[in-house]
Write a protein that holds these residues in place. Structure first.
Motif, PDB file in Angstrom:
ATOM      1  N   MET A 197       0.883  -1.140  -0.006  1.00  0.00           N
ATOM      2  CA  MET A 197      -0.087  -0.081  -0.012  1.00  0.00           C
ATOM      3  C   MET A 197       0.983   1.251   0.024  1.00  0.00           C
ATOM      4  O   MET A 197       1.931   1.318   0.742  1.00  0.00           O
ATOM      5  N   GLY A 198       0.550   2.246  -0.982  1.00  0.00           N
ATOM      6  CA  GLY A 198       1.186   3.424  -0.874  1.00  0.00           C
ATOM      7  C   GLY A 198       0.293   4.730  -1.084  1.00  0.00           C
ATOM      8  O   GLY A 198      -0.706   4.700  -1.402  1.00  0.00           O
ATOM      9  N   TRP A 199       1.050   5.785  -0.579  1.00  0.00           N
ATOM     10  CA  TRP A 199       0.508   7.109  -0.830  1.00  0.00           C
ATOM     11  C   TRP A 199       1.269   7.945  -1.977  1.00  0.00           C
ATOM     12  O   TRP A 199       2.851   7.938  -1.586  1.00  0.00           O
ATOM     13  N   TYR A 200       0.918   8.458  -2.761  1.00  0.00           N
ATOM     14  CA  TYR A 200       1.326   9.405  -3.792  1.00  0.00           C
ATOM     15  C   TYR A 200       0.631  10.794  -3.742  1.00  0.00           C
ATOM     16  O   TYR A 200      -0.281  10.883  -3.133  1.00  0.00           O
TER      17      TYR A 200
ATOM     18  N   LYS B 111       2.717  19.449 -11.717  1.00  0.00           N
ATOM     19  CA  LYS B 111       3.737  18.756 -11.091  1.00  0.00           C
ATOM     20  C   LYS B 111       3.675  17.277 -11.474  1.00  0.00           C
ATOM     21  O   LYS B 111       2.590  16.821 -11.702  1.00  0.00           O
ATOM     22  N   GLU B 112       4.897  16.415 -11.514  1.00  0.00           N
ATOM     23  CA  GLU B 112       4.813  15.062 -11.672  1.00  0.00           C
ATOM     24  C   GLU B 112       4.252  14.365 -10.344  1.00  0.00           C
ATOM     25  O   GLU B 112       4.140  14.770  -9.349  1.00  0.00           O
ATOM     26  N   ARG B 113       3.144  13.217 -10.521  1.00  0.00           N
ATOM     27  CA  ARG B 113       2.812  12.427  -9.305  1.00  0.00           C
ATOM     28  C   ARG B 113       4.359  11.798  -8.721  1.00  0.00           C
ATOM     29  O   ARG B 113       5.120  11.308  -9.460  1.00  0.00           O
TER      30      ARG B 113
ATOM     31  N   VAL C 247      -3.162  16.820  -4.442  1.00  0.00           N
ATOM     32  CA  VAL C 247      -3.694  15.808  -4.225  1.00  0.00           C
ATOM     33  C   VAL C 247      -3.145  14.513  -3.873  1.00  0.00           C
ATOM     34  O   VAL C 247      -2.000  14.173  -4.757  1.00  0.00           O
ATOM     35  N   TYR C 248      -3.643  13.758  -2.905  1.00  0.00           N
ATOM     36  CA  TYR C 248      -3.161  12.828  -2.488  1.00  0.00           C
ATOM     37  C   TYR C 248      -3.811  11.406  -2.904  1.00  0.00           C
ATOM     38  O   TYR C 248      -4.907  11.485  -2.710  1.00  0.00           O
ATOM     39  N   TYR C 249      -3.151  10.424  -3.399  1.00  0.00           N
ATOM     40  CA  TYR C 249      -3.783   9.326  -3.848  1.00  0.00           C
ATOM     41  C   TYR C 249      -3.286   8.226  -2.965  1.00  0.00           C
ATOM     42  O   TYR C 249      -2.052   7.950  -2.868  1.00  0.00           O
TER      43      TYR C 249
END
Length: 115
Positions: free
Chosen positions: A34-37, A43-45, A92-94
């Motif tokens: 599991m990750g947060w980006y 800008k780039e993700r 924006v956090y994904y």
């Protein structure tokens, strides 16, 4: 179908804190890394933090010492505790779930750090 739903974003002052939550469904959660980006406007993700299925944790260099990722496999939830927030954390956090060739993304939650 697989769903990842982020929540907890909002407006916070510099130096403040937020906790993001990602709730997953229709996956065998414990098998997934599991990750947060995050992606700022124009800008780039970029990687924020990862908590693997084997309990390995790593962070992007820009958030080390300020953010903490955790997961609760019994609840199918991954968290991102964000402290000492800076304006440059605005994005924006994904949430991302991935295992071998499979990868799933949430729709994102907005975090704005501003006075």
């Amino acid at each position: 179908q697989v769903q990842l739903v982020e929540s907890g974003g909002g407006l916070v002052q510099p130096g403040g804190s937020l906790r993001l939550t990602c709730a997953a469904s229709e996956i065998t959660f414990s098998l997934y890394d599991m990750g947060w980006y995050r992606q700022a406007l124009g800008k780039e993700r970029e990687l924020v933090a990862v908590f693997t299925s084997g309990s390995t944790i790593f962070y992007g260099s820009s958030v080390k010492g300020r953010f903490t990722i955790s997961r609760d496999n019994a609840k199918n939830i991954v968290y991102l505790q964000m402290d000492s927030l800076k304006p440059e954390d605005t994005a924006v956090y994904y949430c991302k779930a991935y295992h071998l060739t499979r990868a799933y993304w949430g729709q994102g939650t907005q975090v704005t750090v501003s006075s």
